[in-house]
Design a protein around this motif. Structure first.
Motif, PDB file in Angstrom:
ATOM      1  N   GLU A  92      74.972  -1.530  41.631  1.00 14.88           N
ATOM      2  CA  GLU A  92      74.458  -1.574  40.256  1.00 14.88           C
ATOM      3  C   GLU A  92      73.490  -2.741  40.033  1.00 14.88           C
ATOM      4  N   SER A  93      72.858  -3.206  41.121  1.00 15.26           N
ATOM      5  CA  SER A  93      71.832  -4.239  40.976  1.00 15.26           C
ATOM      6  C   SER A  93      70.502  -3.592  40.610  1.00 15.26           C
ATOM      7  N   GLU A  94      69.686  -4.339  39.847  1.00 13.77           N
ATOM      8  CA  GLU A  94      68.377  -3.825  39.428  1.00 13.77           C
ATOM      9  C   GLU A  94      67.332  -4.215  40.466  1.00 13.77           C
ATOM     10  N   ASN A  95      66.505  -3.248  40.876  1.00 15.39           N
ATOM     11  CA  ASN A  95      65.437  -3.470  41.843  1.00 15.39           C
ATOM     12  C   ASN A  95      64.104  -3.155  41.170  1.00 15.39           C
ATOM     13  N   LYS A  96      63.224  -4.148  41.073  1.00 15.37           N
ATOM     14  CA  LYS A  96      61.958  -3.995  40.362  1.00 15.37           C
ATOM     15  C   LYS A  96      60.776  -4.259  41.285  1.00 15.37           C
ATOM     16  N   ILE A  97      59.652  -3.649  40.915  1.00 12.84           N
ATOM     17  CA  ILE A  97      58.384  -3.954  41.565  1.00 12.84           C
ATOM     18  C   ILE A  97      57.268  -3.710  40.571  1.00 12.84           C
ATOM     19  N   ASP A  98      56.256  -4.571  40.618  1.00 10.84           N
ATOM     20  CA  ASP A  98      55.167  -4.520  39.645  1.00 10.84           C
ATOM     21  C   ASP A  98      54.074  -3.568  40.110  1.00 10.84           C
ATOM     22  N   LEU A  99      54.438  -2.333  40.394  1.00 13.62           N
ATOM     23  CA  LEU A  99      53.502  -1.284  40.766  1.00 13.62           C
ATOM     24  C   LEU A  99      54.113   0.062  40.400  1.00 13.62           C
ATOM     25  N   THR A 100      53.260   1.041  40.204  1.00 15.41           N
ATOM     26  CA  THR A 100      53.734   2.403  39.937  1.00 15.41           C
ATOM     27  C   THR A 100      53.191   3.328  41.011  1.00 15.41           C
ATOM     28  N   PHE A 101      54.098   3.881  41.824  1.00 17.39           N
ATOM     29  CA  PHE A 101      53.729   4.856  42.844  1.00 17.39           C
ATOM     30  C   PHE A 101      54.992   5.668  43.150  1.00 17.39           C
ATOM     31  N   PRO A 102      54.842   6.851  43.675  1.00 26.02           N
ATOM     32  CA  PRO A 102      56.010   7.702  43.920  1.00 26.02           C
ATOM     33  C   PRO A 102      56.917   7.113  45.000  1.00 26.02           C
ATOM     34  N   VAL A 103      58.126   6.741  44.661  1.00 28.65           N
ATOM     35  CA  VAL A 103      59.080   6.140  45.576  1.00 28.65           C
ATOM     36  C   VAL A 103      60.076   7.195  46.026  1.00 28.65           C
ATOM     37  N   GLU A 104      60.171   7.392  47.334  1.00 27.35           N
ATOM     38  CA  GLU A 104      61.138   8.329  47.893  1.00 27.35           C
ATOM     39  C   GLU A 104      62.458   7.625  48.206  1.00 27.35           C
ATOM     40  N   GLU A 105      62.344   6.417  48.781  1.00 24.53           N
ATOM     41  CA  GLU A 105      63.520   5.640  49.132  1.00 24.53           C
ATOM     42  C   GLU A 105      63.247   4.167  48.871  1.00 24.53           C
ATOM     43  N   TYR A 106      64.312   3.382  48.657  1.00 21.55           N
ATOM     44  CA  TYR A 106      64.171   1.929  48.581  1.00 21.55           C
ATOM     45  C   TYR A 106      65.425   1.292  49.151  1.00 21.55           C
ATOM     46  N   VAL A 107      65.307   0.050  49.539  1.00 24.98           N
ATOM     47  CA  VAL A 107      66.437  -0.712  50.065  1.00 24.98           C
ATOM     48  C   VAL A 107      66.853  -1.713  49.007  1.00 24.98           C
ATOM     49  N   CYS A 108      68.103  -1.634  48.608  1.00 22.87           N
ATOM     50  CA  CYS A 108      68.585  -2.540  47.560  1.00 22.87           C
ATOM     51  C   CYS A 108      68.510  -3.974  48.051  1.00 22.87           C
ATOM     52  N   LYS A 109      67.928  -4.822  47.244  1.00 24.48           N
ATOM     53  CA  LYS A 109      67.749  -6.211  47.650  1.00 24.48           C
ATOM     54  C   LYS A 109      69.051  -6.989  47.650  1.00 24.48           C
ATOM     55  N   THR A 110      70.094  -6.417  47.016  1.00 24.31           N
ATOM     56  CA  THR A 110      71.383  -7.114  46.935  1.00 24.31           C
ATOM     57  C   THR A 110      72.348  -6.673  48.030  1.00 24.31           C
ATOM     58  N   CYS A 111      72.526  -5.337  48.161  1.00 29.41           N
ATOM     59  CA  CYS A 111      73.524  -4.853  49.119  1.00 29.41           C
ATOM     60  C   CYS A 111      72.914  -4.267  50.386  1.00 29.41           C
ATOM     61  N   SER A 112      71.598  -4.173  50.454  1.00 30.04           N
ATOM     62  CA  SER A 112      70.868  -3.690  51.630  1.00 30.04           C
ATOM     63  C   SER A 112      71.180  -2.246  51.990  1.00 30.04           C
ATOM     64  N   HIS A 113      71.589  -1.441  50.996  1.00 33.94           N
ATOM     65  CA  HIS A 113      71.760  -0.021  51.244  1.00 33.94           C
ATOM     66  C   HIS A 113      70.436   0.700  51.032  1.00 33.94           C
ATOM     67  N   LEU A 114      70.178   1.693  51.876  1.00 33.83           N
ATOM     68  CA  LEU A 114      69.008   2.550  51.703  1.00 33.83           C
ATOM     69  C   LEU A 114      69.357   3.612  50.665  1.00 33.83           C
ATOM     70  N   ILE A 115      68.566   3.667  49.595  1.00 33.64           N
ATOM     71  CA  ILE A 115      68.875   4.529  48.459  1.00 33.64           C
ATOM     72  C   ILE A 115      67.850   5.655  48.380  1.00 33.64           C
ATOM     73  N   ASP A 116      68.335   6.902  48.265  1.00 37.27           N
ATOM     74  CA  ASP A 116      67.463   8.054  47.991  1.00 37.27           C
ATOM     75  C   ASP A 116      67.140   8.024  46.516  1.00 37.27           C
ATOM     76  N   ALA A 117      65.880   7.771  46.165  1.00 27.72           N
ATOM     77  CA  ALA A 117      65.510   7.590  44.757  1.00 27.72           C
ATOM     78  C   ALA A 117      65.700   8.847  43.940  1.00 27.72           C
ATOM     79  N   ALA A 118      65.352  10.011  44.520  1.00 25.84           N
ATOM     80  CA  ALA A 118      65.463  11.254  43.750  1.00 25.84           C
ATOM     81  C   ALA A 118      66.922  11.591  43.446  1.00 25.84           C
ATOM     82  N   GLY A 119      67.809  11.480  44.423  1.00 24.92           N
ATOM     83  CA  GLY A 119      69.217  11.795  44.216  1.00 24.92           C
ATOM     84  C   GLY A 119      70.031  10.614  43.738  1.00 24.92           C
ATOM     85  N   ASN A 120      69.408   9.393  43.732  1.00 30.47           N
ATOM     86  CA  ASN A 120      70.089   8.170  43.310  1.00 30.47           C
ATOM     87  C   ASN A 120      71.425   8.009  44.043  1.00 30.47           C
TER      88      ASN A 120
END
Length: 485
Positions: free
Chosen positions: A9-37
């Motif tokens: 439940e950590s917030e991950n931000k970036i100062d850009l807008t582009f289609p994100v498929e996946e991201y890595v949580c900066k707190t727990c280092s899990h790879l997150i599927d953005a579409a399915g959350n």
């Protein structure tokens, strides 16, 4: 944009807008599927030698980029390199790749722009690239935001090199991607992203430029050589070497004292003053002491020179060494009014002689090696000695008066010295003078030739250095254009 990690439940931000498929949580280092959350994989955090952070901004070649992701890739078990994914404000992609402290700036290119000329050559933008190496690798660690799903399968990189440029073909399964890269200095990266510390670099990078630009060096050396030639031509045509002093000095005139020469003028910039000294030495030596005096500053340049010549026979063969003439330079003499202080000495004493008879046949004169003058009265047969000719001239004794009257002159010293040369048979005694000639040398080709030689030597050294630099660059390639032992 921002995302809330479903795992922590950590917030991950970036100062850009582009289609994100996946991201890595900066707190727990899990790879997150953005579409399915939803979390799909736990990844290692990129740490070692990672100098940029996700979200950090920097300007490269006038374009501001944001670091959106970081991937550490591994080849084998212990070879790692880092790739920083960049995006500009319009969503265009770029990449920074760093390995062993060497940086490459890359952009994606279209497959049609990459043309394979052979198994070892590729063409891009009308430039031919040579295959360097093919490396299998996998993702070791990752962080940030990705506009496509990460593929953790084994990937193959085939890299082509041309100087400081490279092409890279990435193959994962049946999917190919192509990249064009250029070397970028670590100092440019440091300035662009305001980084405090950079990883140390080792070895030679795959597209690292040589330490010197050979073409630029050629231009600089050619221009410098041309300017030097023009300056030398001006000096040669506008100035001449000039004899500024020439004089014959009798040893008797400088015995135990210094002679002051006439003044002479040196005009122009600082230059050597070449002095030639000649004396008729014969199995003997002479020495000249010379002081050059600046009449304005009273600055004195002192020098001493031996003139020696010896010869003879040994074991049936003749030998000789030395010379009757010696040249030497007084270097860096500036313009001004000068004179010489001269003293000299030679091997042996004054010329010896005997039997110098007066015109009226009343007296004879002789001189021995110690310089003593002997006057013999032929009428009485008595001989009187005098220390030298000057003393004889001043003496008022009966024999001195008789000698002056018999020779018809008061200047007996000059008469004796002149007649001594005619009567003596001793070669050492016959050497009575030294000739000096000083030549002002504003025109010199020595410095000109030395500078040209140094430039040529530097260029040759740089050329050889570049060859060995390239040999070292290609030593890890199985397709090196350089012969390997």
């Amino acid at each position: 944009m921002h995302y809330v990690c479903p795992a922590c439940e950590s917030e991950n931000k970036i100062d850009l807008t582009f289609p994100v498929e996946e991201y890595v949580c900066k707190t727990c280092s899990h790879l997150i599927d953005a579409a399915g959350n939803k979390q799909t994989k736990h990844l290692k955090v990129p740490t070692e030698n990672v100098v940029l952070d996700v979200g950090q901004k920097g300007k490269i070649e006038g374009t501001e980029y944001t670091v959106v992701a970081i991937i550490v890739k591994r080849y084998g078990t212990n070879i790692f390199w880092r790739e920083y994914y960049l995006k500009d404000s319009k969503g265009n992609d770029a990449f920074l790749s760093e390995s062993y402290g060497h940086w490459v700036f890359l952009i994606s290119i279209q497959p049609n722009d990459f043309k394979s000329k052979s198994s070892k050559l590729a063409i891009y933008a009308e430039r031919t690239y040579r295959w360097y190496e093919t490396s299998p690798c996998s993702i070791y660690a990752a962080a940030g935001f990705f506009d496509e799903h990460l593929d953790f399968n084994l990937a193959t990189y085939k890299e082509y090199v041309n100087g400081t440029r490279m092409l890279s073909k990435e193959t994962v399964g049946k999917k190919n991607q192509y990249f064009y890269g250029v070397h970028i200095s670590k100092y440019d990266v440091k300035r662009a992203f305001k980084i405090a510390h950079m990883p140390y670099y080792t070895g030679v990078g795959i597209v690292q430029p040589y330490y010197f630009d050979i073409k630029q060096a050629i231009n600089i050396f050619c221009i410098a050589a041309l300017l030097i030639c023009l300056c030398q031509l001006y000096v040669y045509t506008s100035r001449t070497n000039e004899t500024v002093f020439a004089q014959t000095i009798n040893f008797t005139d400088v015995q135990d004292k210094e002679m002051v020469s006439n003044s002479f003028t040196l005009s122009g910039g600082s230059a050597p003053l070449k002095v030639n000294a000649f004396s008729g030495v014969d199995n003997s030596w002479a020495n000249i002491q010379l002081s050059l005096v600046n009449e304005k500053t009273n600055e004195i340049i002192y020098t001493s020179k031996d003139i020696e010549q010896y010869h003879g026979y040994e074991d049936g063969e003749s030998w000789s060494e030395g010379s009757q003439s010696e040249d030497f330079n007084l270097c860096g003499v500036s313009s001004g009014q000068y004179h010489f202080l001269i003293s000299a000495e030679k091997d042996g004493a004054l010329p010896t002689f005997s039997g110098l008879m007066s015109p009226d046949a009343k007296v004879t004169v002789s001189r021995d090696r110690s310089g003593m003058i002997g006057i013999t009265n032929l009428l009485s047969g008595q001989t009187t000695t005098f220390t030298d000719g000057k003393i004889l001239e001043k003496d008022t004794s009966e024999v001195a008066i008789l000698t002056k009257k018999s020779f018809g002159t008061q200047k007996l010293d000059s008469l004796i010295n002149a007649e001594a040369l005619r009567l003596t048979s001793d070669p050492i005694s016959s050497n009575t003078y030294v000739q000096l000639k000083a030549t002002w040398l504003p025109v010199s080709f020595w410095n000109f030739g030395f500078i040209i030689f140094i430039m040529v030597a530097l260029f040759v050294a740089m050329w050889i250095g570049k060859y060995f630099f390239n040999v070292n660059k290609w030593k890890n390639s199985s397709n090196s254009p350089y012969a390997t032992s």
